[in-house]
Scaffold this motif. Sequence first.
Motif, PDB file in Angstrom:
ATOM      1  N   SER A  37       0.965  -1.189  -0.062  1.00  0.00           N
ATOM      2  CA  SER A  37      -0.078   0.022   0.047  1.00  0.00           C
ATOM      3  C   SER A  37       0.886   1.259   0.119  1.00  0.00           C
ATOM      4  CB  SER A  37      -0.842  -0.055   1.102  1.00  0.00           C
ATOM      5  OG  SER A  37      -0.285  -0.130   2.427  1.00  0.00           O
ATOM      6  N   ASP A  42      -3.269   3.456  -1.037  1.00  0.00           N
ATOM      7  CA  ASP A  42      -4.171   2.778  -0.046  1.00  0.00           C
ATOM      8  C   ASP A  42      -5.237   1.928  -0.555  1.00  0.00           C
ATOM      9  OD1 ASP A  42      -5.942   1.946   2.052  1.00  0.00           O
ATOM     10  OD2 ASP A  42      -5.919   3.975   2.923  1.00  0.00           O
ATOM     11  N   THR A  44      -7.735   0.380   0.416  1.00  0.00           N
ATOM     12  CA  THR A  44      -9.060   0.636   0.500  1.00  0.00           C
ATOM     13  C   THR A  44      -9.794   1.965   0.358  1.00  0.00           C
ATOM     14  OG1 THR A  44      -8.821   1.276   2.863  1.00  0.00           O
ATOM     15  CG2 THR A  44      -8.905  -1.046   2.317  1.00  0.00           C
ATOM     16  N   THR A  45      -8.919   2.788  -0.216  1.00  0.00           N
ATOM     17  CA  THR A  45      -9.413   3.990  -0.631  1.00  0.00           C
ATOM     18  C   THR A  45      -9.908   4.224  -2.101  1.00  0.00           C
ATOM     19  OG1 THR A  45      -7.820   5.046   0.866  1.00  0.00           O
ATOM     20  CG2 THR A  45      -8.888   6.760  -0.622  1.00  0.00           C
ATOM     21  N   ASP A  55     -13.404   5.580   1.932  1.00  0.00           N
ATOM     22  CA  ASP A  55     -13.228   4.084   2.026  1.00  0.00           C
ATOM     23  C   ASP A  55     -14.138   3.283   1.260  1.00  0.00           C
ATOM     24  OD1 ASP A  55     -11.629   2.124   3.718  1.00  0.00           O
ATOM     25  OD2 ASP A  55     -14.032   1.560   3.830  1.00  0.00           O
ATOM     26  N   TYR A  56     -13.496   2.207   0.758  1.00  0.00           N
ATOM     27  CA  TYR A  56     -14.241   1.488  -0.294  1.00  0.00           C
ATOM     28  C   TYR A  56     -15.427   0.784   0.497  1.00  0.00           C
ATOM     29  CZ  TYR A  56     -16.144  -2.198  -3.379  1.00  0.00           C
ATOM     30  OH  TYR A  56     -16.811  -3.100  -3.836  1.00  0.00           O
ATOM     31  N   LYS A  57     -15.371   0.545   1.868  1.00  0.00           N
ATOM     32  CA  LYS A  57     -16.364  -0.042   2.527  1.00  0.00           C
ATOM     33  C   LYS A  57     -17.583   0.906   2.558  1.00  0.00           C
ATOM     34  CE  LYS A  57     -17.430  -2.363   6.753  1.00  0.00           C
ATOM     35  NZ  LYS A  57     -16.997  -3.040   8.127  1.00  0.00           N
ATOM     36  N   PHE A 700     -12.436  -0.500  -8.257  1.00  0.00           N
ATOM     37  CA  PHE A 700     -13.094  -1.374  -7.072  1.00  0.00           C
ATOM     38  C   PHE A 700     -14.440  -1.838  -7.670  1.00  0.00           C
ATOM     39  CE2 PHE A 700     -10.065   1.544  -4.717  1.00  0.00           C
ATOM     40  CZ  PHE A 700      -9.726   0.590  -3.867  1.00  0.00           C
TER      41      PHE A 700
END
Length: 701
Positions: A37, A42, A44-45, A55-57, A700
Amino acid sequence: MGIMSYLRDRMGKILAVVIGLALLAFVAGEVIHTGSSFLRGDATTVAEVNGEKIDYKDFSQRIETSTEQFKQQYNQPLTPQVTDYIQSTTWNQLLTGILLKKEIERLGLVVGDAETASMITGNNPDQQIQSQFMDESGKFDKAKLNQFLTYINSGKVPAAEFERWGQFVKNVIDSKRQQKYVALVSNGLYVNSLEAQDDYTDKNKLANFKYTVLDYASIPDNKITLTDDDYNTYYNEHKGLFKNPEETRSFDYVSFNAAPSKQDSAAIKDQVEKLAASFKASTNDSLFVQINAETKAPLVFAKKGQLEPKLDSVMFTAEKGAIYGPYLAGGKYKIAKLIDSKVGPDSVKARHILLNPATEGGMDKAVAKADSLKKLIQGGKSFDELAKTYSIDKNSAVKGGDLGTFGRGAMIPAFEDAAFDGKAGDLVVVKSQYGVHLLNIESQKGSSKVVKVAVVDKSLAPSSETQNAVYAKAQQFLSTANSENFAAQAKKAGLTVKSSDDVTGVASSLIGLDNARPVVKWAFGADKGAVSDQVFAVGDQYIVARLSNIKPQGALPLDAVKKQIAPAVLVDVKGKQLAEKFQAALSGATSIDQVAQKAGSKVVPVQNIVFANPVIPGSSAEFKLVGSIFGSQPNKLSAPVKGQSGVYVYVVESFANPAALTNTVREKQQLSQALAQRTPGSVLDALKDKANVKDNRAKFL
């Protein structure tokens, strides 16, 4: 001994170095293997807006919420186009919220406690609140809101429901803060008297003129050879138009059709035909459908017009047990069986109390409680009050359990059967997948014949033999195609090369290609000229693609837009030639008629054109021409003007000025209203243009 002593003395340092090198090698190996990363960003970004990471989540949860809302509101299938729309809307809402939040915080705009209370419980609640509490006529019902607020404050609300309400209120408050910000900007805008006067003149001053035109179409395209200078000149004159808001990519592709063959279709039809005899003999049609049909539809009564056309014309005159089919509809072979027919009501008005077996100690206890409530109501207790106290369906509970009036197909089968099979005044205990209902049929309206039809369907699908044969052809093409020979190999194979231009990184569907996400993800990870490293399955097609162009975000170079601007460059070159022809015709001419005669064109008179509506009768909008006319002197031949349809020469005969504007109030109000309507969109566009946005969604989604 000297060497051993040396090693003993320095063993600590040696071990530290060895361990350090081993750790470095391990970390380096992980970086190479997984893409660390700290080298790749990152993981997850999904995006970064002015330094704030998304954030992807969190983003995916927002998409899931938007998707569920869409399903509930529109009850439509999630096609790739719908998915694109939901993802795009969710992204824009999130981006807007972040950008406005920073501006709002910078200015210190707040919504106080008293203002919040007024928005929820005041005499005129916020529109978002009002829209949630409507009566049957679609008007805001304050009593329903008060009942719900009493319930929310009762302390008996499930945690998840209480949290949803809290989030809803937060969204209302955030929306109010955004409204304040936009209002603050809007209130700083002003329309002065000079602007009002100009607008009035633009709408009412009339121009009378004559023109002659040489159409661009008068020069055949094949008579023009575009040069690099032509492209450079046009590009440099219009450079401001070539700013790409986000990176896009273009690719060429060939497709191999893997649709079902005639043999596949015949095989599916044969399967369905073999089921017909068993279907006719079946004594449990619901179970037969669940076992044999691809679409596990519940068996419910339907009235005329609710069945698909082929069945609608057959089943209302058929005998019970009749089999129809196989027939082809919607890409499926189907057989249908008439289970039952009868005469019943068209609609029912009802209310219910819904009990949850899980919290009542099981299904038997829930049924027993429903029976007890039934006896209480029969003994004189208020259905409304018992519904508000015991029903877990809070949307109807606040209305005394009222479900309104509904037709066939609106409710789940078990509930619908009970509502339509009973009679007005009945109290019926019904079990469904949602729990145990105490149903009260208040009234029934209408009367018509209804039928219950069971349908077994099998989709037309390519056989494995068909798919394997087509896939082998695609693989063969892929093995021979490269960046240089892609088009030649396609022509050799008798394939048409198709193009998808200016594709965004988050596109799910393209013209001619649904569910094209895998191809798009490949395109955004490939280099220009690369041929796909695999054959993509897209619907009933196998795709091999070649990345033809990459347009980065920001100002685009000429090479990136050369194909795009070619038609405009062609028109520009034609315009120059036609302008030269008119320039020669103008030499020595004293009238528009002489110019037209020399140029081989004709004169067209035009009356009563206004600046605000620059449409030439019999032609199209000609902004340059009309703009030039209103800046000209009467009775003077113009220079050539390159317009939308061709090159013009004109002469103004007269202007008719409107009556003097003595009161600018009305004009200023109209302009102010138009300005206010544009302000929210303009503010957001300005904030987005100024923002530093790193959009990684293509990796993503």
